[in-house]
Structure formats: structure tokens, C-alpha cells
Design a protein around this motif. Sequence first.
Motif, PDB file in Angstrom:
ATOM      1  N   UNK A  34       0.857  -1.191   0.000  1.00  0.00           N
ATOM      2  CA  UNK A  34       0.000   0.000   0.000  1.00  0.00           C
ATOM      3  C   UNK A  34       0.888   1.234   0.000  1.00  0.00           C
ATOM      4  N   UNK A  35       0.809   1.995  -1.060  1.00  0.00           N
ATOM      5  CA  UNK A  35       1.563   3.241  -1.163  1.00  0.00           C
ATOM      6  C   UNK A  35       0.707   4.225  -1.938  1.00  0.00           C
ATOM      7  N   UNK A  36       0.817   5.481  -1.586  1.00  0.00           N
ATOM      8  CA  UNK A  36       0.104   6.532  -2.286  1.00  0.00           C
ATOM      9  C   UNK A  36       0.724   7.866  -1.972  1.00  0.00           C
ATOM     10  N   UNK A  37      -0.046   8.907  -2.207  1.00  0.00           N
ATOM     11  CA  UNK A  37       0.456  10.257  -2.001  1.00  0.00           C
ATOM     12  C   UNK A  37      -0.645  11.158  -1.459  1.00  0.00           C
ATOM     13  N   UNK A  38      -0.246  12.111  -0.633  1.00  0.00           N
ATOM     14  CA  UNK A  38      -1.158  13.147  -0.170  1.00  0.00           C
ATOM     15  C   UNK A  38      -1.152  14.339  -1.126  1.00  0.00           C
ATOM     16  N   UNK A  39      -0.220  14.341  -2.068  1.00  0.00           N
ATOM     17  CA  UNK A  39      -0.177  15.402  -3.071  1.00  0.00           C
ATOM     18  C   UNK A  39      -1.181  15.086  -4.171  1.00  0.00           C
ATOM     19  N   UNK A  40      -1.881  16.101  -4.612  1.00  0.00           N
ATOM     20  CA  UNK A  40      -2.825  15.896  -5.699  1.00  0.00           C
ATOM     21  C   UNK A  40      -2.067  15.617  -6.985  1.00  0.00           C
ATOM     22  N   UNK A  41      -2.542  14.623  -7.716  1.00  0.00           N
ATOM     23  CA  UNK A  41      -1.980  14.351  -9.031  1.00  0.00           C
ATOM     24  C   UNK A  41      -3.083  13.856  -9.943  1.00  0.00           C
ATOM     25  N   UNK A  42      -2.841  13.934 -11.245  1.00  0.00           N
ATOM     26  CA  UNK A  42      -3.840  13.460 -12.193  1.00  0.00           C
ATOM     27  C   UNK A  42      -4.080  11.980 -11.946  1.00  0.00           C
ATOM     28  N   UNK A  43      -5.337  11.572 -11.965  1.00  0.00           N
ATOM     29  CA  UNK A  43      -5.681  10.197 -11.632  1.00  0.00           C
ATOM     30  C   UNK A  43      -5.025   9.183 -12.565  1.00  0.00           C
ATOM     31  N   UNK A  44      -4.956   9.456 -13.866  1.00  0.00           N
ATOM     32  CA  UNK A  44      -4.353   8.498 -14.798  1.00  0.00           C
ATOM     33  C   UNK A  44      -2.897   8.234 -14.429  1.00  0.00           C
ATOM     34  N   UNK A  45      -2.137   9.291 -14.277  1.00  0.00           N
ATOM     35  CA  UNK A  45      -0.720   9.155 -13.932  1.00  0.00           C
ATOM     36  C   UNK A  45      -0.551   8.585 -12.529  1.00  0.00           C
ATOM     37  N   UNK A  46      -1.345   9.057 -11.585  1.00  0.00           N
ATOM     38  CA  UNK A  46      -1.219   8.611 -10.196  1.00  0.00           C
ATOM     39  C   UNK A  46      -1.510   7.132 -10.027  1.00  0.00           C
ATOM     40  N   UNK A  47      -2.585   6.661 -10.644  1.00  0.00           N
ATOM     41  CA  UNK A  47      -2.912   5.235 -10.525  1.00  0.00           C
ATOM     42  C   UNK A  47      -1.882   4.376 -11.251  1.00  0.00           C
ATOM     43  N   UNK A  48      -1.390   4.855 -12.396  1.00  0.00           N
ATOM     44  CA  UNK A  48      -0.355   4.119 -13.123  1.00  0.00           C
ATOM     45  C   UNK A  48       0.911   4.000 -12.262  1.00  0.00           C
ATOM     46  N   UNK A  49       1.308   5.092 -11.654  1.00  0.00           N
ATOM     47  CA  UNK A  49       2.519   5.100 -10.831  1.00  0.00           C
ATOM     48  C   UNK A  49       2.355   4.262  -9.566  1.00  0.00           C
ATOM     49  N   UNK A  50       1.279   4.453  -8.841  1.00  0.00           N
ATOM     50  CA  UNK A  50       1.146   3.802  -7.544  1.00  0.00           C
ATOM     51  C   UNK A  50       0.645   2.361  -7.626  1.00  0.00           C
ATOM     52  N   UNK A  51       0.052   1.962  -8.753  1.00  0.00           N
ATOM     53  CA  UNK A  51      -0.276   0.539  -8.939  1.00  0.00           C
ATOM     54  C   UNK A  51       1.010  -0.281  -8.922  1.00  0.00           C
ATOM     55  N   UNK A  52       2.032   0.208  -9.603  1.00  0.00           N
ATOM     56  CA  UNK A  52       3.316  -0.505  -9.666  1.00  0.00           C
ATOM     57  C   UNK A  52       4.115  -0.286  -8.385  1.00  0.00           C
ATOM     58  N   UNK A  53       4.199   0.943  -7.930  1.00  0.00           N
ATOM     59  CA  UNK A  53       4.994   1.246  -6.734  1.00  0.00           C
ATOM     60  C   UNK A  53       4.497   0.485  -5.520  1.00  0.00           C
ATOM     61  N   UNK A  54       3.184   0.443  -5.312  1.00  0.00           N
ATOM     62  CA  UNK A  54       2.660  -0.242  -4.122  1.00  0.00           C
ATOM     63  C   UNK A  54       2.833  -1.751  -4.228  1.00  0.00           C
TER      64      UNK A  54
END
Length: 184
Positions: A113-133
Motif C-alpha cells: 500500500x503506497x500513495x500520495x497526499x499530493x494531488x496528481x492526475x488520476x491516470x498518472x497517479x494510478x499508473x505510478x502507484x499501482x506498480x509502486x505499491x
Amino acid sequence: MSRLGGGSSGFGGGRFRRFSGRHGGHEEESEPSSSSSGSSLAGATSLMGPRMGGGLGPNGYSVVRPDMAYYCFDVLYSHLYHMDPPRTPYFPNDFYPLFVTWKIGKDKKLRGCIGTFNEMELHEGLREYAVTSALKDSRFNPVTRDELPRLHVSVSILCHFEDGDNFLDWEIGVHGIRIEFYTE
């Protein structure tokens, strides 16, 4: 304005913010099906629904869509099999803080489980954190291809931040909490 904590709590100055919903907002959960076609690995979706009003965007509608959970599976599958990333999803690409949580097995043990408290575009954010988490949560070994059929994913969109009076000003199961400490 944020309120500062301190005094009898034993902590120095700080900022206490809470946000609505378990895991910070509205969640969408999905698990893979036993079959996949091409680069897509998507399965049955179960909506977990808003918790105590959390996860609703400024217009009052739910932010999370089933496609977000499917997209996270597609991104992870593509990454693990060294394939081209999935095409741009159809859900809105608004800015939100977000977390992606992977669980495994029938008992749905936490797997990352990893994410961010910073706002980011959902497409980029989900792409990044799906792999990172899935691969970089330091509490776990990276997810493997063999684990894909047993994985479950939750997408948490963080909404409705409000300042708290102190670090105890929140309810388990209703709010998430973010505490920032300040030094002088």
C-alpha cells in the motif's frame, strides 16, 4: 487555517488534518478473473461504497469508478510481463491525492500500500502507484507474476480534508489522519 497541537500531548507544534472515509476516502475494490485476454487482466468488481460521506467529489458524485481498479491490474500485469502499458483509461483525469492497496488471498492479507497526499492526475497517479505499491513497499517482497490470480486491489481517493483540533480528533473507520510535525 490549521490548528496547532502541543501542550499536554507531549508533541511539539504540529498540524492535524483528517479526511473522510476508511483508507482516506472512497474505495473501489477488484480482483482478477481466472481468464485474461491480451494485456488486460480485469475481473469482478465489488463496490465498497462511500464511507460516512467520504469519496464524493466537489460535485457530490463518487470519484472512484470500477475502471480504476481494472486499470491498476492492467498496469501491473503489463509491467510484470514487460508489455506496453494499457491505453489511456476513460475515467476522468482530475487531480486528487490517492493510494493503491494490494491484498492477497481469501483472507485479503495486506500485500502493499503506497500513495500520495499530493494531488496528481488520476491516470498518472494510478499508473505510478499501482506498480509502486506492488513492487516497492519496503514491508514486503515485490509482487510476482504467480501472485496475480490471488491479488485484490483497492483504490482510495482522498477527499474532504479538514483541520483537526489535535492528534486524537478523528474516528477509526470514519476518518484517515495526516499529522505533520514542525520543528523550530
